[in-house]
Write an enzyme that holds these catalytic residues in place. Structure first.
Site, short mmCIF file in Angstrom:
data_model
loop_
_atom_site.label_atom_id
_atom_site.label_comp_id
_atom_site.label_asym_id
_atom_site.label_seq_id
_atom_site.Cartn_x
_atom_site.Cartn_y
_atom_site.Cartn_z
N ALA A 66 0.84 -1.19 0.00
CA ALA A 66 0.00 0.00 0.00
C ALA A 66 0.88 1.24 0.00
O ALA A 66 2.08 1.17 0.26
CB ALA A 66 -0.92 -0.02 1.22
N GLY A 109 -0.25 -5.10 0.57
CA GLY A 109 -1.43 -4.97 -0.27
C GLY A 109 -1.26 -5.62 -1.62
O GLY A 109 -2.23 -6.08 -2.23
N GLU A 112 -2.05 -9.20 -1.11
CA GLU A 112 -3.50 -9.31 -0.92
C GLU A 112 -4.24 -9.16 -2.25
O GLU A 112 -5.21 -9.88 -2.52
CB GLU A 112 -3.98 -8.25 0.08
CG GLU A 112 -3.51 -8.56 1.50
CD GLU A 112 -3.76 -7.42 2.48
OE1 GLU A 112 -4.28 -7.70 3.57
OE2 GLU A 112 -3.44 -6.26 2.16
N GLU A 132 3.41 -6.14 6.97
CA GLU A 132 2.81 -5.02 7.69
C GLU A 132 3.28 -4.93 9.13
O GLU A 132 3.31 -3.84 9.73
CB GLU A 132 1.27 -5.15 7.66
CG GLU A 132 0.63 -4.85 6.32
CD GLU A 132 0.52 -6.07 5.42
OE1 GLU A 132 -0.23 -6.00 4.44
OE2 GLU A 132 1.18 -7.10 5.72
#
Length: 258
Positions: A66, A109, A112, A132
């Site tokens: 992200a 991300g 994901e 993370e």
């Protein structure tokens, strides 16, 4: 196709190739990039001429995570009201099959996003992980759930708690990745699989995708009920009649998606 776009879209017959286009930031998933990706995915999903979607990344990464700058000073209310994570559900809701062609990093991300796709093809230099924990947070777009289902609870726990990454080959061994290929043939391999799927009945493909997805999200009893419902539904389609008649006549079927 605009060079300024955060997501580049190329249509090759029944196949759409969506390329994340922030190579200077290793395709970090900013809110604007995610919004652009969702817009393209939903447009492809609504277009009857497109049967399979491929997502890949420009440059050295699929997506390295992200956009941390967009979240660094956020409050819980900011995260909730912005819908930054909630909107990701629209990616997983795409009805058509989506193939992730993972080149380089698929972290946070990015991992994901790959796991929201239906098939993952990886280049030999790909790396997967949910780091993370190194930022003082945990995965928030499905990483703890999908990675656990892919790798098993113990390996997923190790990766999520340590922030470590795994290679494409280890991802293949554990079933996270379907196949590994040299970087230069990654997109060709994704195209080959996409072309094979695109030749099938679009209705059968979409209902099969739904049933397989349910296998990971429901009980066996509920999953079997969904499978049987979808099996019955397809007998109302022209594609079922065409597919079976073509088999009887020993010819290739011509599926219309009806």
């Amino acid at each position: 196709m605009s060079e300024e776009s955060l997501v580049l879209s190329t249509i090759e017959g029944p196949i759409a190739i969506l390329t994340l286009n922030r190579p200077q930031a290793l395709n970090a998933l900013s809110p604007a990039l995610i919004d652009d990706l969702i817009r393209h995915l939903e447009a492809c999903d609504a277009d009857d001429s497109i049967r399979v979607i491929i997502i890949t990344g420009a440059g050295r990464a699929f997506a390295a995570g992200a956009d941390i700058k967009a979240m660094a000073n956020a409050t819980p209310i900011d995260m909730l009201t912005s819908g930054m994570i909630a909107r990701w559900a629209r990616i997983a809701a795409v009805r058509k099959p989506v193939i992730a062609a993972v080149n380089g990093y698929a972290l946070g991300g990015g991992c994901e996003l790959a796991m929201m796709c239906d098939i993952i093809i990886a280049s030999e230099n790909a790396q997967f992980g949910q780091p993370e924990i190194n930022l003082g947070i945990i995965p928030g777009a499905g990483g703890t759930q999908r990675l656990t289902r892919a790798l098993g609870p113990y390996r997923a726990m190790e990766l999520i708690l340590t922030g470590a990454t795994i290679s494409a080959q280890e991802a293949l061994t554990h079933g996270l990745v379907c196949r590994v290929c040299p970087p230069e043939s990654l997109l060709d391999e994704a195209r080959r699989i996409a072309q094979t799927i695109a030749a099938k009945s679009p209705l059968a493909v979409q209902l099969a995708k739904e049933a397989v997805r349910m296998a990971a999200e429901t009980t066996v009893r509920e999953g079997l009920a969904i499978e049987l419902r979808n099996f019955y539904l397809l007998f109302a389609s022209a594609d079922q009649k065409e597919g079976m008649q073509a088999f009887i006549e020993k010819r290739a079927p011509n599926f219309s998606g009806r």
